[in-house]
Design a protein around this motif. Structure first.
Motif, mmCIF file in Angstrom:
data_model
loop_
_atom_site.group_PDB
_atom_site.id
_atom_site.type_symbol
_atom_site.label_atom_id
_atom_site.label_comp_id
_atom_site.label_asym_id
_atom_site.label_seq_id
_atom_site.Cartn_x
_atom_site.Cartn_y
_atom_site.Cartn_z
ATOM 1 N N PRO A 4 0.834 -1.213 0.000
ATOM 2 C CA PRO A 4 0.000 0.000 0.000
ATOM 3 C C PRO A 4 0.862 1.254 0.000
ATOM 4 C CG PRO A 4 -0.722 -1.561 1.687
ATOM 5 C CD PRO A 4 0.580 -2.063 1.170
ATOM 6 N N LYS A 5 0.397 2.248 -0.694
ATOM 7 C CA LYS A 5 1.133 3.509 -0.727
ATOM 8 C C LYS A 5 0.956 4.249 0.590
ATOM 9 C CE LYS A 5 1.193 4.327 -5.699
ATOM 10 N NZ LYS A 5 1.011 5.337 -6.769
ATOM 11 N N SER A 30 6.028 5.507 -4.086
ATOM 12 C CA SER A 30 5.536 4.882 -2.856
ATOM 13 C C SER A 30 4.512 5.749 -2.122
ATOM 14 C CB SER A 30 6.704 4.591 -1.914
ATOM 15 O OG SER A 30 7.308 5.805 -1.476
ATOM 16 N N LEU A 31 4.245 6.956 -2.638
ATOM 17 C CA LEU A 31 3.378 7.889 -1.928
ATOM 18 C C LEU A 31 2.042 8.095 -2.636
ATOM 19 C CD1 LEU A 31 5.842 10.781 -0.959
ATOM 20 C CD2 LEU A 31 5.273 8.734 0.354
ATOM 21 N N GLY A 75 2.344 10.600 6.638
ATOM 22 C CA GLY A 75 3.051 11.861 6.824
ATOM 23 C C GLY A 75 2.135 13.053 6.604
ATOM 24 N N VAL A 76 2.482 14.149 7.248
ATOM 25 C CA VAL A 76 1.736 15.405 7.086
ATOM 26 C C VAL A 76 2.754 16.526 6.892
ATOM 27 C CG1 VAL A 76 0.225 17.102 8.181
ATOM 28 C CG2 VAL A 76 -0.235 14.649 8.472
ATOM 29 N N VAL A 77 2.531 17.357 5.884
ATOM 30 C CA VAL A 77 3.333 18.555 5.679
ATOM 31 C C VAL A 77 2.426 19.756 5.898
ATOM 32 C CG1 VAL A 77 4.761 19.901 4.099
ATOM 33 C CG2 VAL A 77 4.836 17.391 4.017
#
Length: 334
Positions: A4-5, A30-31, A75-77
């Motif tokens: 899974p990405k 991969s994202l 992840g969070v930006v």
């Protein structure tokens, strides 16, 4: 069975740096890139980048909207922020840059995000005692609400990192230059259109970074395995204000002003403009916080850590400004 990405949620994805970052992250197979936008925001520009983007609705000033928006994020930006030197209500800086960041960090903890990148500014360091400063330097006084509000937002994140294991990395971007900036902060458009009557703080030196380098630095901070708990100062292209506008003039083939007006002369005028603008709601031609920031002196920092740990290489300022000027020429006057 394919792996899974990893979902990366980007707040402020529709902004100047946000669009560049989204484009950069799409290069990572991969994202899965998820763009968080406020309800009713225009998605057209982002949708034109790729049909592989996904979207969610959220507002960093509305905490209840964030956990659903960030669900399942690896992840969070956090790029959402108020990037300006003037607001009719100065509390807007703190509602967005400080408390909004706190809300994002709380949501990241709630959803169990493994990487959190807070995008900040070197101005969050205020005016440190010794120049050039680095990531370990103690902050000095903050000459603007923008600078102080960003500092307080970062500080809240570091407190959560120490006390609650928030997997935080902070990236401090120098003044970002490139195509597509819809803000007047960097004054490229006004210089190209010869709307600058004079310089202010002509001999004050600032540091700049190309838009694509900024996006690359954020991506590397997110994807590198050993960046949690660290901060990085991004950008190493320095120029005085005079050199900066002379470069724009040279690229655009226009004349730039030679006259420099000392900040102390402009301060009374800027205060009057501020008073008028608060009543009219129209941004002053010279925001008071710009004069205060310029009067505080040169903002010089070392980008050595970003070069060593993130393997950053920086694009010359001339190339960044050439792109910005070409974009302004293509889009015409506003």
């Amino acid at each position: 069975m394919p792996k899974p990405k990893r979902i990366v949620t980007v707040t402020g994805a529709a902004g100047f740096v946000g669009r560049a970052l989204v484009t950069r992250l799409l290069k990572e197979p991969s994202l899965q890139v998820r763009c968080m936008l406020r309800a009713g925001s225009d998605r057209e520009q982002l949708q034109s980048i790729s049909d592989r983007l996904t979207f969610c609705e959220g507002d960093i000033t509305q905490p209840d909207s964030l956990v659903p928006a960030m669900k399942d994020s690896w992840g969070v930006v956090n790029l959402a922020g108020y990037r300006e030197f003037w607001a009719r209500d100065r509390e807007q800086f703190y509602a967005i840059n400080q408390h909004g960041a706190e809300n994002v960090f709380e949501a990241c903890l709630a959803v169990g995000a493994e990487k959190v990148v807070q995008v900040s500014t070197p101005l969050a360091f205020g005016v440190p005692k010794n120049l050039p400063f680095n990531e370990e330097s103690a902050p000095g006084a903050h000459p603007s609400d923008y600078a102080r509000s960003k500092y307080l937002g970062d500080a809240a994140g570091w407190a959560m990192h120490r006390e609650r294991d928030l997997p935080l990395t902070v990236v401090h971007l120098a003044a970002v230059i490139g195509a597509g900036d819809d803000k007047s902060t960097m004054e490229v458009r006004r210089a190209v259109e010869q709307q600058l009557p004079a310089l202010v703080g002509a001999d004050t030196t600032y540091t700049y970074v190309y838009l694509q380098d900024a996006a690359e630095a954020i991506a590397r901070a997110l994807l590198s395995p050993d960046t949690v708990g660290r901060r990085f100062l991004i950008g190493d292209e320095r120029a005085t204000t005079r050199e900066y506008f002379q470069l724009i003039g040279d690229i655009a083939g226009v004349r730039t002003p030679d006259i420099n007006i000392p900040e102390r002369w402009l301060m009374p005028t800027a205060r009057v403009m501020e008073w008028v603008s608060r009543r009219t709601g129209k941004r002053p031609a010279i925001p008071l916080d710009v004069i205060k920031t310029t009067a505080a002196g040169s903002l010089l920092f070392s980008a050595e850590l970003s070069k060593q740990s993130l393997a950053m290489e920086y694009t010359p300022l001339r190339e960044a400004l050439t792109e910005a000027v070409a974009d302004i020429r293509a889009t015409g006057t506003r």
